[in-house]
Scaffold this motif. Structure first.
Motif, PDB file in Angstrom:
ATOM      1  N   ILE A 126     -20.757 -40.511 -16.642  1.00  0.00           N
ATOM      2  CA  ILE A 126     -19.868 -40.722 -15.490  1.00  0.00           C
ATOM      3  C   ILE A 126     -19.923 -42.172 -15.028  1.00  0.00           C
ATOM      4  O   ILE A 126     -18.894 -42.789 -14.748  1.00  0.00           O
ATOM      5  N   PHE A 127     -21.118 -42.741 -14.991  1.00  0.00           N
ATOM      6  CA  PHE A 127     -21.276 -44.145 -14.616  1.00  0.00           C
ATOM      7  C   PHE A 127     -20.511 -45.048 -15.593  1.00  0.00           C
ATOM      8  O   PHE A 127     -19.796 -45.957 -15.183  1.00  0.00           O
ATOM      9  N   ALA A 128     -20.650 -44.776 -16.886  1.00  0.00           N
ATOM     10  CA  ALA A 128     -19.955 -45.568 -17.907  1.00  0.00           C
ATOM     11  C   ALA A 128     -18.440 -45.428 -17.769  1.00  0.00           C
ATOM     12  O   ALA A 128     -17.693 -46.410 -17.892  1.00  0.00           O
ATOM     13  N   MET A 143     -18.028 -44.521 -26.205  1.00  0.00           N
ATOM     14  CA  MET A 143     -19.252 -43.757 -25.949  1.00  0.00           C
ATOM     15  C   MET A 143     -19.595 -42.858 -27.138  1.00  0.00           C
ATOM     16  O   MET A 143     -20.759 -42.760 -27.525  1.00  0.00           O
ATOM     17  N   LYS A 144     -18.592 -42.216 -27.712  1.00  0.00           N
ATOM     18  CA  LYS A 144     -18.830 -41.360 -28.878  1.00  0.00           C
ATOM     19  C   LYS A 144     -19.378 -42.170 -30.052  1.00  0.00           C
ATOM     20  O   LYS A 144     -20.311 -41.729 -30.739  1.00  0.00           O
ATOM     21  N   ILE A 173     -26.591 -43.954 -32.405  1.00  0.00           N
ATOM     22  CA  ILE A 173     -27.951 -43.553 -32.001  1.00  0.00           C
ATOM     23  C   ILE A 173     -28.466 -42.460 -32.936  1.00  0.00           C
ATOM     24  O   ILE A 173     -29.610 -42.507 -33.388  1.00  0.00           O
ATOM     25  N   PHE A 174     -27.629 -41.466 -33.224  1.00  0.00           N
ATOM     26  CA  PHE A 174     -28.048 -40.389 -34.121  1.00  0.00           C
ATOM     27  C   PHE A 174     -28.320 -40.913 -35.528  1.00  0.00           C
ATOM     28  O   PHE A 174     -29.261 -40.470 -36.179  1.00  0.00           O
ATOM     29  N   GLU A 175     -27.521 -41.824 -35.989  1.00  0.00           N
ATOM     30  CA  GLU A 175     -27.728 -42.396 -37.326  1.00  0.00           C
ATOM     31  C   GLU A 175     -29.029 -43.188 -37.388  1.00  0.00           C
ATOM     32  O   GLU A 175     -29.736 -43.150 -38.395  1.00  0.00           O
TER      33      GLU A 175
END
Length: 119
Positions: free
Chosen positions: A96-98, A108-109, A115-117
């Protein structure tokens, strides 16, 4: 360790309860890490030890912490539903802040995918 808001409508024991979850979720306290004693925390934040004891009792009842007689209280497994929900709540606040800062859903996605990678 943390402070509480004495002017808040949220009961002090509930603020302590929430703060301990928050600092565990943030990584400040890790699984099996010892919490301050009831007396020490009460002294540090300037509240009655019974208030801290009530918060600790609620935390233990909800399996957020566990106690070892004669040794103290410790953070339980961070895999519990309560920790998971608190983590997701913090994530929601960050999203929400972003969004309010104009960061798009696609950006964001993509960041989440990176991050997952990396992990």
């Amino acid at each position: 360790m943390f402070s509480i808001d004495l002017t808040s409508r949220i009961p002090i024991y509930e603020q302590i309860y929430n703060k301990i979850i928050e600092i565990a979720v943030s990584g400040t306290l890790n699984e099996n890490e010892q919490l301050p004693s009831v007396r020490n925390l009460a002294k540090d934040i300037g509240v009655n030890p019974n208030t801290v004891a009530k918060a600790y009792q609620e935390l233990e009842r909800n399996k957020i912490i566990y106690s070892v007689p004669g040794r103290g209280s410790f953070i339980s497994s961070l895999d519990s539903d309560i920790f998971r929900e608190a983590t997701l709540s913090e994530f929601d606040k960050s999203v929400i802040f972003a969004m309010k800062r104009g960061i798009s859903a696609d950006t964001m996605k993509n960041r989440i995918d990176k991050i997952f990678e990396a992990n």
